[in-house]
Design a protein around this motif. Sequence first.
Motif, short mmCIF file in Angstrom:
data_model
loop_
_atom_site.label_atom_id
_atom_site.label_comp_id
_atom_site.label_asym_id
_atom_site.label_seq_id
_atom_site.Cartn_x
_atom_site.Cartn_y
_atom_site.Cartn_z
N ILE A 190 -23.09 -27.64 32.47
CA ILE A 190 -22.97 -25.99 33.14
C ILE A 190 -22.09 -25.10 32.56
O ILE A 190 -20.92 -25.49 32.51
N ASN A 191 -22.57 -23.96 32.30
CA ASN A 191 -21.84 -22.97 31.59
C ASN A 191 -21.19 -22.06 32.92
O ASN A 191 -21.41 -21.16 33.39
N ALA A 192 -19.81 -22.76 33.33
CA ALA A 192 -19.24 -22.19 34.31
C ALA A 192 -18.15 -21.13 33.86
O ALA A 192 -17.35 -21.55 32.81
N MET A 193 -18.15 -20.03 34.52
CA MET A 193 -17.17 -18.95 33.91
C MET A 193 -16.43 -18.35 34.70
O MET A 193 -16.90 -18.40 36.18
N PRO A 194 -15.31 -17.69 34.69
CA PRO A 194 -14.54 -17.08 35.80
C PRO A 194 -15.25 -15.90 36.38
O PRO A 194 -16.01 -15.29 35.68
#
Length: 301
Positions: A190-194
């Motif tokens: 999963i592309n988790a981003m701040p």
Amino acid sequence: MSTGLLTLNDVHRILRDRIGAGVYTVGSRLPSCRALAAELGTNPSTVDRALHRLAGDGFVRTSPRQGSVVTAAPESTALSAERFDRDLRGLVMRAQSAGLPAGDIQRMIADALASLRPAPRVAFVECNQRDLERMCALVERTSGIAVEPVLLADAAGRRLDAEYDAIATPIFHLRDLEGLVDSFDTVIEINAMPAPPLLRRLATLPSRLRVVVAAPTARGIDRMAALVGQYTPTPPERLLLGSDDVSRVAGAVLVRNNASDLPAEAASLAAEVLTIEWDFDNDFARTFPARVNAVVHRLPN
């Protein structure tokens, strides 16, 4: 006498549910009234009235030239027994009005029930409890897929792909799954981003301010420094929690993650404390259910 057509309430509910489920995503244009009427088995005027009701709810914006554009989604998309009963009755009415015999309708319902498969078990793996709880809730709210939380520390010695049909984890934790799965074929990154507010704050910090990143492990600090350094005017300084002298953060902007508690002294000395919270990319709600299905049924990507 009933005409068999869906009512205004039926159409409003169906379209609202589709928006909530991500069938029509925020920013997308809905099909025309005529196309929706043909699909739903009702008339265009009913669809038009339902769209105006949705506009009043704040979920769509309608205009004569652009049609209807989704502007927001309902907070809850849970399917209640009452709503399912209404949906099913509406479908049965449409089938009956189309001339299908009652026996055929019953057979189709029975066939659909017979084809059901158990819901897949999907794990979500994270390294700390706070991010795990928040991200699991975010997955379920945005995608509708139920996930079981798994802390990395609790997974030692286990084979997660033997316990679960699919394993989801932020892409920066993929390496941590080595030894916990026999194959990465069941793993969904999963592309988790701040969260954007944090990135905006980092990008607009005055150049005179020192920035210090703090984490309990050297690897965590390396990862945070690489992330934060993309937005700050100078490379951030580093503070290894539990080892380094916290007095180094005096007057600085301290950036931390949720992997461990921040010492009270460090928080009081820092000019500002920023905590990294994670969001998912804009395509997550649309793509995650399909990716789970592909992993569970071993479909090609």
